[in-house]
Design an enzyme around this catalytic site. Structure first.
Site, PDB file in Angstrom:
ATOM      1  N   GLU A 157       0.823  -1.203   0.000  1.00 26.44           N
ATOM      2  CA  GLU A 157       0.000   0.000   0.000  1.00 26.44           C
ATOM      3  C   GLU A 157       0.862   1.259   0.000  1.00 26.44           C
ATOM      4  OE1 GLU A 157      -3.826   2.063   2.246  1.00 26.44           O
ATOM      5  OE2 GLU A 157      -2.879   0.285   3.135  1.00 26.44           O
ATOM      6  N   GLU A 251     -12.856   1.251   2.533  1.00 26.76           N
ATOM      7  CA  GLU A 251     -12.256   1.412   3.856  1.00 26.76           C
ATOM      8  C   GLU A 251     -12.804   2.669   4.510  1.00 26.76           C
ATOM      9  OE1 GLU A 251      -7.879   0.566   5.136  1.00 26.76           O
ATOM     10  OE2 GLU A 251      -7.965   2.675   4.542  1.00 26.76           O
TER      11      GLU A 251
END
Length: 369
Positions: A157, A251
């Protein structure tokens, strides 16, 4: 009788972070949470960090698979286990941690391992030295090759500058992936972080496209996707029109749900939402709107009409329009649609438009796993 929730377009492979709805996978309402997530058309669950030695991976896998879901674990590094360290023992411990996480992914039946595998999470007092960056890339590349042999994609990420100094932009991510020496290392972009670091989110997606496998949708305030600085439906639209065919994630974090240690680590001290499944409903509406506006979504709608079908694709394209979002969408477009279409039409064809996760190499590899 409760209303049946709207579902995501069947053409999109979307994951929901478990912390959107639950503080911990050991929660006594896990079953209800998984049922709710599956009912909305999500295909995957992103786990929070877990202790692989104590986590019941087999049990969690059974509960997910019973609902057509699969888990995506995540892995980070720690001060005593860090692949970027100049201390050989700490660096070796970091590599071992990566391989334990690969084992966990295999136990979960996952084909994807997310995380911040490249170094420490948290604000850095200074820029990362070049030699630390190179050490990290080499170790993560080796882990990506090892994961690939077991049918698992290692996906790192890209974070904003307040959470790492190692990799903050899509351009840096591509450079890091190339430096790793592994053709199997993949990229995870997150709109929450991109809103901080990127001048142009669509351009960043285009840059990362050859290695982009996970595009996570998160709002600037960590709450509902329909409210904030990021026009998430436009991101979905743009990415699809650029040729992105990889996986998606949703998210969001709220102090009403996260446990105290996670609140402090992620600086989540407010509660932008209370009910995680209501947030998931909002995310479904936003994603459907982006899908309906995109070239693939419009094409699916045309085919459905031509076939006289009332399929999920047709429903998503028909009902997932901007008007379908009603009062839930309050963000104004940052970039006018005409400007966005011009930007996309000028984009070069991607080197690898699929952006898909690599398939498991052989049946034997699965057997060994």
């Amino acid at each position: 009788m409760s209303a049946v929730p709207r579902r995501l377009p069947a053409e999109l492979d979307v994951a929901c972070h478990l912390n959107v709805v639950l503080a911990d996978p050991a929660s006594d309402v896990l079953t209800a949470a998984l049922d709710g997530i599956a009912a909305r058309g999500f295909r995957r669950i992103v786990l929070p960090p877990v202790d692989s030695a104590s986590f019941d991976a087999a049990g969690f896998r059974v509960r997910c698979e019973a609902r057509g879901l699969s888990a995506i674990p995540i892995i980070g590094q720690s001060p005593d286990a860090d692949v970027s360290s100049d201390d050989p023992e700490i660096r070796a411990a970091g590599s071992r941690a990566l391989h334990r996480a690969i084992d966990l992914a295999a136990e979960l039946g996952s084909d994807q391992l997310n995380g911040v595998q490249y170094g420490l999470f948290g604000r850095s007092p200074s820029a990362v030295p070049r030699d630390a960056w190179e050490r990290s890339a080499a170790a993560v590349g080796e882990a990506a090759d090892a994961a690939h042999e077991r049918g698992i994609a290692l996906v790192f990420e890209v974070l904003n500058r307040y959470e790492t100094a190692m990799i903050n932009t899509a351009e840096q991510a591509m450079a890091y992936a190339e430096a790793s020496g592994s053709p199997h290392l993949r990229i995870h972009l997150d709109t929450f972080h991109m809103a901080v670091e990127e001048e142009d989110i669509a351009a960043a997606i285009r840059t990362a496209l050859p290695r982009l496998s996970f595009l996570e949708l998160g709002q600037s305030g960590r709450g509902r996707l329909s409210r904030g600085a990021v026009v998430v439906a436009d991101v979905v639209h743009d990415a699809l029109d650029l040729g992105y065919e990889g996986r998606w994630g949703v998210e969001a974090f709220s102090a009403a749900i996260l446990p105290p240690p996670a609140r402090d680590a992620l600086a989540i001290w407010r509660a932008p939402y209370i009910d995680g499944l209501h947030l998931a409903d909002d995310a479904v509406r936003v994603i459907r709107a982006g899908w309906a506006a995109s070239a693939p979504g419009r094409r699916a709608a045309r085919l459905a009409r031509a076939n006289g079908s009332d399929s999920g694709a047709s429903d998503a394209a028909r009902a997932g329009t901007a008007t379908d979002l009603g009062d839930d969408i309050v963000s104004d477009p940052i970039v006018a649609h005409t400007e966005r279409e011009t930007r996309l039409s000028d984009a070069p064809a991607p080197a690898n438009p699929a952006g898909a996760l690599p398939a498991a190499p052989t049946e034997a590899a699965h057997t060994e796993r």
